[in-house]
Design an enzyme around this catalytic site. Structure first.
Site, PDB file in Angstrom:
ATOM      1  N   HIS A   8       7.019  -4.119 -49.951  1.00 52.15           N
ATOM      2  CA  HIS A   8       7.887  -5.295 -49.973  1.00 52.15           C
ATOM      3  C   HIS A   8       7.180  -6.532 -49.416  1.00 52.15           C
ATOM      4  O   HIS A   8       6.199  -6.430 -48.676  1.00 52.15           O
ATOM      5  CB  HIS A   8       9.147  -5.036 -49.148  1.00 52.15           C
ATOM      6  CG  HIS A   8       8.832  -4.768 -47.701  1.00 52.15           C
ATOM      7  ND1 HIS A   8       8.593  -5.775 -46.789  1.00 52.15           N
ATOM      8  CD2 HIS A   8       8.698  -3.608 -47.022  1.00 52.15           C
ATOM      9  CE1 HIS A   8       8.330  -5.255 -45.608  1.00 52.15           C
ATOM     10  NE2 HIS A   8       8.379  -3.935 -45.721  1.00 52.15           N
ATOM     11  N   GLU A  76      12.348   2.798 -45.576  1.00 49.76           N
ATOM     12  CA  GLU A  76      11.227   2.917 -44.644  1.00 49.76           C
ATOM     13  C   GLU A  76      11.402   4.136 -43.747  1.00 49.76           C
ATOM     14  O   GLU A  76      12.532   4.600 -43.497  1.00 49.76           O
ATOM     15  CB  GLU A  76      11.108   1.644 -43.807  1.00 49.76           C
ATOM     16  CG  GLU A  76      10.009   1.656 -42.739  1.00 49.76           C
ATOM     17  CD  GLU A  76       8.599   1.836 -43.295  1.00 49.76           C
ATOM     18  OE1 GLU A  76       8.324   2.925 -43.865  1.00 49.76           O
ATOM     19  OE2 GLU A  76       7.787   0.923 -43.134  1.00 49.76           O
TER      20      GLU A  76
END
Length: 213
Positions: A8, A76
């Protein structure tokens, strides 16, 4: 088929793993990686449900016009008790843990969080789903911990060593994986490729943070 794993873009906070939007730099990084992969014919873009991944996928997808599929399994790695803290506080409160982690003697979970094996077990079924999808080219916008742990699994490494894969992965870098239908194997073609960011030093992680947790 080819799968492009994309970290990201830069988020608008340095606190550990909080769910926040992209910064202006993150939006630019996302556009640059979208443009970089515009000629690849990406048919689907998968992302985690976290805001920074969803926004990165959306910005990059302006160049692809692909289906966007969200999978929570791509979130994550959980940093447990570290989440929401600044790096300075993490360094002070978790000094002993960090020292043990650096020794890489076992697949050590973050205090109250996940280990590499946990991430591999939840994320790999998504990659297997993509491999079976029939797509020729797909992008996966996810997180540094996911990219490193999944890559370690594809390379058949002991997961306790996953942190040697890149001292710091660049935001919106590309890690390319090829799925070979004949051999039923994944091949890692490139890792942490950020050539599209190199003309912009202010977009590199060295200008933003010193280290990864």
């Amino acid at each position: 088929m080819n799968i492009y794993l994309i970290r990201h873009g830069r988020q608008n906070s340095k606190l550990c793993n909080i769910d926040v939007a992209l910064s202006k730099e993150g939006l630019l990084q996302s556009a640059l990686v979208g443009k970089r992969l515009a000629s690849k014919g990406i048919e689907a873009v998968y992302s985690s449900h976290l805001i920074r991944a969803v926004e990165t996928a959306g910005e990059a997808n302006r160049y692809w016009n692909a289906e966007h599929i969200i999978r929570q399994e791509l979130k994550e790695i959980s940093f447990g008790e570290m989440e929401g803290l600044a790096d300075e506080e993490i360094g002070a409160r978790f000094l002993d843990f960090k020292k043990e982690q650096e020794r890489m003697e076992k697949d050590l979970p973050y205090p109250g969080g996940e280990c590499a094996g946990d991430v591999i077990r939840r994320a790999m079924p998504v990659f297997e789903e993509i491999a079976a999808s029939g797509y020729k080219h797909a992008a996966v916008v996810t997180h540094g911990g996911v990219i490193r742990t999944v890559t370690s699994a594809l390379l058949r490494m002991d997961p306790k060593y996953y942190r040697i894969l890149g001292n710091s992965l660049e935001n919106c870098s590309i890690t390319e994986v090829h799925w070979d239908e004949k051999t039923r194997r994944f091949f890692v073609e490139r890792f942490n490729d950020y050539a599209h960011l190199e003309p912009y030093p202010e977009l590199l992680r060295a200008s933003w943070v010193e280290a990864e947790n």
